[in-house]
Scaffold this active site. Structure first.
Site, mmCIF file in Angstrom:
data_model
loop_
_atom_site.group_PDB
_atom_site.id
_atom_site.type_symbol
_atom_site.label_atom_id
_atom_site.label_comp_id
_atom_site.label_asym_id
_atom_site.label_seq_id
_atom_site.Cartn_x
_atom_site.Cartn_y
_atom_site.Cartn_z
ATOM 1 N N ASN A 123 29.662 4.532 20.065
ATOM 2 C CA ASN A 123 28.945 3.192 20.187
ATOM 3 C C ASN A 123 28.212 3.330 18.924
ATOM 4 O O ASN A 123 27.263 2.233 19.080
ATOM 5 C CB ASN A 123 28.058 3.546 21.263
ATOM 6 C CG ASN A 123 28.789 3.712 22.884
ATOM 7 O OD1 ASN A 123 29.783 3.192 23.105
ATOM 8 N ND2 ASN A 123 28.292 4.864 23.588
ATOM 9 N N ASP A 146 40.964 3.197 30.616
ATOM 10 C CA ASP A 146 40.997 2.628 29.173
ATOM 11 C C ASP A 146 41.532 3.708 28.316
ATOM 12 O O ASP A 146 41.611 4.725 28.804
ATOM 13 C CB ASP A 146 39.736 2.112 28.921
ATOM 14 C CG ASP A 146 38.386 2.940 29.119
ATOM 15 O OD1 ASP A 146 38.658 4.196 28.653
ATOM 16 O OD2 ASP A 146 37.240 2.496 29.548
ATOM 17 N N GLY A 200 27.081 4.809 27.146
ATOM 18 C CA GLY A 200 26.649 3.512 26.510
ATOM 19 C C GLY A 200 25.688 3.810 25.308
ATOM 20 O O GLY A 200 25.336 2.895 24.482
ATOM 21 N N HIS A 206 37.645 6.744 27.931
ATOM 22 C CA HIS A 206 37.123 7.571 29.252
ATOM 23 C C HIS A 206 38.312 8.234 29.764
ATOM 24 O O HIS A 206 39.392 7.656 30.465
ATOM 25 C CB HIS A 206 36.514 6.745 30.035
ATOM 26 C CG HIS A 206 35.384 5.786 29.153
ATOM 27 N ND1 HIS A 206 35.528 4.745 28.940
ATOM 28 C CD2 HIS A 206 34.068 6.248 28.910
ATOM 29 C CE1 HIS A 206 34.408 4.356 28.325
ATOM 30 N NE2 HIS A 206 33.468 5.234 28.155
ATOM 31 N N SER A 255 29.067 8.314 27.073
ATOM 32 C CA SER A 255 29.769 8.403 28.306
ATOM 33 C C SER A 255 30.737 9.488 28.354
ATOM 34 O O SER A 255 31.154 10.030 29.201
ATOM 35 C CB SER A 255 30.335 7.231 28.678
ATOM 36 O OG SER A 255 31.141 6.482 27.709
#
Length: 266
Positions: free
Chosen positions: A100, A222, A68, A225, A37
């Site tokens: 991830n 957050d 993801g 991102h 992402s």
């Protein structure tokens, strides 16, 4: 069919497909992006840096990043195979994973976490009710890289972008974590048709020069991102790393000069 078998089939087919001809030589090289992402196009208040990279290159860019994903899930879902099937000689593939890929398989398999290690180590796990074999981050990237190179493509292994390094109130960024070193080692092992860009290090360097308040504004949701403005900064950081390395496989195709991008060469 297991992912390793798919890679093998595509690599064997590459001999016939990679032979240069006049049509291929006249075709414009294409840049493919593989990542998560932080690279992918998104809606709302955040988006990935791959959206802005085309503004810095004179080559077409195809962004195959998707939110993801990890090196494992990108492989298992066949997304690397789609790029391998599409590339032609002299195309360039930028690969960036890490956000991830961590986590523990022993606490429940999310389909993204990789097996610990840096080589051919494997783990057995249960995912979606089925027993699966999980490989290492380095294995997934190495297999993808070898198959892409067999097709005549060039590979750029890019280290993951940092979370907001000002989040604690003071600037904190070390070596970027283990996946940075793994990506560097994979690129080195793949040989002259692969290179490494420390995207995380260059992004952190620019964030440090911007200061806490300006950097915080680039993370509206957050600590991972970025806003579109932040994605533009992160894209420029990749180009900075590329240019500081002499341009690499994209030499002559970058519009921005090193001096026009904030930060220093690392």
């Amino acid at each position: 069919m297991h992912s390793s078998s798919l890679f093998s089939v595509l690599a064997l087919a590459a001999t016939a497909l990679s032979a240069p001809n006049s049509h291929v030589q006249k075709r414009a090289q294409t840049v493919y992006l593989a990542g998560d992402s932080t690279m992918a196009r998104a809606g709302g208040v955040t988006t990935g840096w791959g959206v802005y990279l085309p503004y810095s290159l004179t080559l077409p860019v195809i962004n195959r990043a998707i939110g993801g994903r990890s090196s494992r899930s990108f492989t298992v879902e066949g997304r690397f195979n789609e790029i391998i099937a599409a590339v032609q000689p002299n195309d360039i593939v930028i690969i960036e994973f890490g956000h991830n890929d961590g986590g523990s398989l022993s606490r429940g398999d999310n389909g993204r976490s990789v097996c610990p290690g840096t080589g051919a180590e494997t783990c057995r796990s249960t995912y979606n009710g089925q027993q699966v074999t999980v490989h290492t981050y380095s294995w997934y990237l190495t297999e993808a890289g070898k198959a892409l190179i067999a097709k005549g493509a060039k590979v750029i292994m890019s280290s993951q972008t940092p979370n907001n390094p000002w989040e604690s109130g003071r600037f904190l960024y070390g070596d970027g974590g283990r996946f940075v070193g793994y990506a560097r080692d994979v690129a080195k092992a793949l040989g002259p048709n692969a290179m490494f860009v420390d995207h995380g290090g260059y992004t952190a360097s620019i964030f440090q020069s911007m200061g806490k308040a300006a950097t915080d504004r680039l993370f509206p949701q957050d600590h991972t991102h970025t806003s579109p403005a932040g994605a533009d900064v992160v894209s420029k950081a990749f180009v900075k790393g590329l240019q500081c390395a002499g341009g690499g496989f994209l030499e002559g195709f970058v519009k921005n000069s090193t001096e026009s991008i904030p930060g220093t060469c690392l």
